[in-house]
Design an enzyme around this catalytic site. Structure first.
Site, PDB file in Angstrom:
ATOM      1  N   ARG A 224       0.854  -1.186   0.000  1.00 56.39           N
ATOM      2  CA  ARG A 224       0.000   0.000   0.000  1.00 56.39           C
ATOM      3  C   ARG A 224       0.897   1.245   0.000  1.00 56.39           C
ATOM      4  O   ARG A 224       2.016   1.223   0.511  1.00 56.39           O
ATOM      5  CB  ARG A 224      -0.879   0.033   1.258  1.00 56.39           C
ATOM      6  N   HIS A 272      -1.534   0.887  -9.486  1.00 56.03           N
ATOM      7  CA  HIS A 272      -2.184  -0.103  -8.623  1.00 56.03           C
ATOM      8  C   HIS A 272      -2.756  -1.225  -9.498  1.00 56.03           C
ATOM      9  O   HIS A 272      -3.961  -1.539  -9.422  1.00 56.03           O
ATOM     10  CB  HIS A 272      -3.278   0.537  -7.772  1.00 56.03           C
TER      11      HIS A 272
HETATM   12  P1  NAP Z   1      -1.684 -12.130   3.861  1.00 60.84           P
HETATM   13  O1  NAP Z   1      -1.821 -13.497   3.280  1.00 60.84           O
HETATM   14  O2  NAP Z   1      -2.554 -11.756   5.005  1.00 60.84           O
HETATM   15  O3  NAP Z   1      -0.154 -11.985   4.296  1.00 60.84           O
HETATM   16  C1  NAP Z   1       0.330 -10.901   5.012  1.00 60.84           C
HETATM   17  C2  NAP Z   1       1.774 -11.188   5.414  1.00 60.84           C
HETATM   18  O4  NAP Z   1       2.303 -10.016   6.049  1.00 60.84           O
HETATM   19  C3  NAP Z   1       1.888 -12.326   6.425  1.00 60.84           C
HETATM   20  O5  NAP Z   1       3.051 -13.086   6.180  1.00 60.84           O
HETATM   21  C4  NAP Z   1       2.033 -11.581   7.754  1.00 60.84           C
HETATM   22  O6  NAP Z   1       2.749 -12.259   8.763  1.00 60.84           O
HETATM   23  C5  NAP Z   1       2.841 -10.383   7.304  1.00 60.84           C
HETATM   24  N1  NAP Z   1       2.718  -9.298   8.277  1.00 60.84           N
HETATM   25  C6  NAP Z   1       1.607  -8.614   8.650  1.00 60.84           C
HETATM   26  N2  NAP Z   1       1.892  -7.725   9.618  1.00 60.84           N
HETATM   27  C7  NAP Z   1       3.216  -7.872   9.876  1.00 60.84           C
HETATM   28  C8  NAP Z   1       4.106  -7.273  10.787  1.00 60.84           C
HETATM   29  N3  NAP Z   1       3.689  -6.315  11.641  1.00 60.84           N
HETATM   30  N4  NAP Z   1       5.385  -7.666  10.795  1.00 60.84           N
HETATM   31  C9  NAP Z   1       5.812  -8.642   9.952  1.00 60.84           C
HETATM   32  N5  NAP Z   1       5.020  -9.274   9.050  1.00 60.84           N
HETATM   33  C10 NAP Z   1       3.738  -8.879   9.010  1.00 60.84           C
HETATM   34  O7  NAP Z   1      -1.882 -11.019   2.755  1.00 60.84           O
HETATM   35  P2  NAP Z   1      -1.707 -11.152   1.159  1.00 60.84           P
HETATM   36  O8  NAP Z   1      -2.904 -11.772   0.554  1.00 60.84           O
HETATM   37  O9  NAP Z   1      -0.383 -11.757   0.890  1.00 60.84           O
HETATM   38  O10 NAP Z   1      -1.729  -9.600   0.738  1.00 60.84           O
HETATM   39  C11 NAP Z   1      -0.780  -8.693   1.239  1.00 60.84           C
HETATM   40  C12 NAP Z   1      -1.120  -7.283   0.838  1.00 60.84           C
HETATM   41  O11 NAP Z   1      -0.877  -7.072  -0.552  1.00 60.84           O
HETATM   42  C13 NAP Z   1      -2.576  -6.865   0.990  1.00 60.84           C
HETATM   43  O12 NAP Z   1      -2.908  -6.593   2.326  1.00 60.84           O
HETATM   44  C14 NAP Z   1      -2.624  -5.628   0.130  1.00 60.84           C
HETATM   45  O13 NAP Z   1      -2.232  -4.500   0.887  1.00 60.84           O
HETATM   46  C15 NAP Z   1      -1.576  -5.911  -0.943  1.00 60.84           C
HETATM   47  N6  NAP Z   1      -2.171  -6.125  -2.268  1.00 60.84           N
HETATM   48  C16 NAP Z   1      -1.802  -5.323  -3.293  1.00 60.84           C
HETATM   49  C17 NAP Z   1      -2.316  -5.530  -4.555  1.00 60.84           C
HETATM   50  C18 NAP Z   1      -1.862  -4.692  -5.709  1.00 60.84           C
HETATM   51  O14 NAP Z   1      -2.412  -4.844  -6.801  1.00 60.84           O
HETATM   52  N7  NAP Z   1      -0.889  -3.833  -5.537  1.00 60.84           N
HETATM   53  C19 NAP Z   1      -3.225  -6.573  -4.779  1.00 60.84           C
HETATM   54  C20 NAP Z   1      -3.587  -7.366  -3.707  1.00 60.84           C
HETATM   55  C21 NAP Z   1      -3.065  -7.132  -2.452  1.00 60.84           C
HETATM   56  P3  NAP Z   1       2.214 -13.643   9.396  1.00 60.84           P
HETATM   57  O15 NAP Z   1       2.466 -14.671   8.315  1.00 60.84           O
HETATM   58  O16 NAP Z   1       3.069 -13.847  10.596  1.00 60.84           O
HETATM   59  O17 NAP Z   1       0.756 -13.447   9.693  1.00 60.84           O
HETATM   60  C1  GLV Z   2      -5.752  -4.666  -4.063  1.00 64.12           C
HETATM   61  O1  GLV Z   2      -4.920  -3.874  -3.819  1.00 64.12           O
HETATM   62  C2  GLV Z   2      -6.277  -5.583  -3.109  1.00 64.12           C
HETATM   63  O2  GLV Z   2      -5.989  -5.438  -1.919  1.00 64.12           O
HETATM   64  O3  GLV Z   2      -7.027  -6.488  -3.524  1.00 64.12           O
END
Ligand code: NAP
Ligand code: GLV
Length: 309
Positions: A224, A272
Site C-alpha cells: 500500500r 495499482h
Molecule cells: P496475507 O496473506 O494476510 O499476508 C500478510 C503477510 O504479512 C503475512 O506473512 C504476515 O505475517 C505479514 N505481516 C503482517 N503484519 C506484519 C508485521 N507487523 N510484521 C511482519 N510481518 C507482518 O496477505 P496477502 O494476501 O499476501 O496480501 C498482502 C497485501 O498485498 C494486501 O494486504 C494488500 O495490501 C496488498 N495487495 C496489493 C495488490 C496490488 O495490486 N498492488 C493486490 C492485492 C493485495 P504472518 O504470516 O506472521 O501473519
Molecule cells: C488490491 O490492492 C487488493 O488489496 O485487492
C-alpha cells in the site's frame, strides 16, 4: 439469499452477472437500491459508499472484494462483531507473482541503467551478475509474498522473507519480528513490500529502513502507498543509498499530476495494477463463501480484525 453490493469503484453489472453464474439464487442489490435493509445479512464490499455499512443493521458477514482490508476495517460503520472475509483468488496470486518477477528482473537486469544509457546514446555493456548473487527480501510472506518468493527462487534469486510470526516456507529462509526485520533488510539488494497496511506496518519503508539496506539497493512496493514515506524515498534516491524504486501503489491514488514521482528517472510507476480483482475468477470464490455462510459452516480467509489483516 440477499446481499448488498457496496462499492464506489467496482462495476456492479459485471459482478452481478459473474455471481449469477455460480449462485443463481443470490439476490445481489447495489447501493442505494437495496430495498429493505433489514433483509440484508451479507455485503460484498470494496471502497463502500460512505455510511452504507452503518445502514445495514442485520449484517452478519462482509466479504471484501479485494485482498487488503485496511479501508474496510477503518470504516466507522462496520459493527464490531461482524466477520470480514477477504478475497483470496489464485488468479490474483498468480498476477502478483508475475508482477514481482517482472519488476525484480527489471532491477536485476539493470533496466533503469540501460534506459538511461539509451537516452544518452551510450552503447556500453554493464556487469551481469547471476540471479544467485542477487539477494531479494520479501516483506510479508502471506498468500502473495509466498508466491512471489517461490517464483523468484525458481528464477535462481537468493530469496528470504519476513513475517510477523515465525514461518517455515519451503527453501525460503525467513525472518520474523523486529530483530528479523533488521536481519532481512541487511541482506536485501532488492526489497519487495507485500505487507498488509496496519498500525505496525504503516511507514515501514522509511529513512531508517533505507539506511539499513545495502548501498544501491532497490525497492518494489506493491503493498500500500502508506507503507512508504515518500520524501524519505526521494532523499534516498538522491543520495544514492537507493538506486531505484518500482511503485505500484501511492498514498494518493491516482497519483496527483504534479507529484514528483511521475518524472523521476529512478522510479517506475504502475497504477495499482499488480493484481487486479477480476469478477470472473473471484465470483466462484465469493459464491462458495456465501454458501458456507448460509449453511453455517466455518469460513476461510477470515480477517483477524484486532490484528488488522
Ligand atoms: P496475507 O496473506 O494476510 O499476508 C500478510 C503477510 O504479512 C503475512 O506473512 C504476515 O505475517 C505479514 N505481516 C503482517 N503484519 C506484519 C508485521 N507487523 N510484521 C511482519 N510481518 C507482518 O496477505 P496477502 O494476501 O499476501 O496480501 C498482502 C497485501 O498485498 C494486501 O494486504 C494488500 O495490501 C496488498 N495487495 C496489493 C495488490 C496490488 O495490486 N498492488 C493486490 C492485492 C493485495 P504472518 O504470516 O506472521 O501473519
Ligand atoms: C488490491 O490492492 C487488493 O488489496 O485487492
Amino acid at each position: 439469499m440477499r446481499a448488498a453490493f457496496l462499492s464506489t469503484t467496482l462495476p456492479f453489472a459485471d459482478w452481478d452477472a459473474a455471481l449469477k453464474e455460480h449462485m443463481p439464487e443470490l439476490e445481489l442489490r447495489p447501493w442505494p437500491g437495496i430495498g429493505d435493509a433489514d433483509a440484508i445479512d451479507a455485503a460484498l464490499a470494496w471502497q463502500p459508499p460512505a455510511g452504507s455499512l452503518a445502514r445495514l443493521p442485520k449484517l452478519r458477514l462482509v466479504h471484501a472484494l479485494g485482498a487488503g482490508v485496511e479501508e474496510l476495517l477503518a470504516d466507522p460503520g462496520l459493527a464490531p462483531g461482524v466477520p470480514v472475509v477477504r478475497l483470496v483468488d489464485p488468479s490474483m496470486t498468480r498476477a502478483m507473482g508475475e508482477y514481482v518477477q517482472l519488476q525484480v528482473l527489471r532491477l536485476h537486469r539493470q533496466d533503469f541503467d540501460y534506459r538511461a544509457q539509451q537516452e544518452a546514446g551510450l552503447w556500453r555493456e554493464l556487469p551481469q551478475p547471476a540471479p544467485g548473487e542477487r539477494r531479494v527480501g520479501i516483506l510479508g510472506l502471506g498468500v502473495l509474498g509466498s508466491e512471489a518468493a517461490l517464483r523468484l527462487k525458481v528464477l535462481g534469486f537468493d530469496v528470504a522473507g519476513w513475517s510477523r510470526l515465525e514461518r517455515k516456507q519451503k527453501g525460503i529462509p525467513s525472518f520474523f519480528g523486529k530483530d528479523g526485520l533488521a536481519a532481512l533488510v541487511r541482506r536485501s539488494d532488492i526489497l519487495v513490500c507485500l505487507l498488509p497496511l496496519t498500525r505496525e506496518t504503516e511507514n515501514i519503508l522509511d529513512v531508517g529502513l533505507f539506511a539499513a539496506l545495502p548501498r544501491g539497493a532497490a525497492i518494489v512496493n506493491c503493498g500500500r502507498g502508506a507503507h512508504l514515506v515518500e520524501d524519505d524515498l526521494l532523499a534516498a534516491l538522491e543520495s544514492g543509498q537507493l538506486s531505484a524504486a518500482v511503485l505500484d501503489v501511492a498514498r494518493a491514488e491516482p497519483l496527483p499530476p504534479e507529484h514528483g514521482f511521475w518524472s523521476h528517472p529512478r522510479i517506475v510507476l504502475t497504477p495499482h495494477a499488480a493484481a487486479a480483482t477480476n469478477p470472473r475468477t473471484a465470483a466462484p470464490i465469493v459464491a462458495a463463501a456465501l454458501r458456507r455462510f448460509a449453511a453455517g459452516n466455518r469460513l476461510a480467509n477470515l480477517v483477524d480484525r484486532a490484528r488488522g489483516y
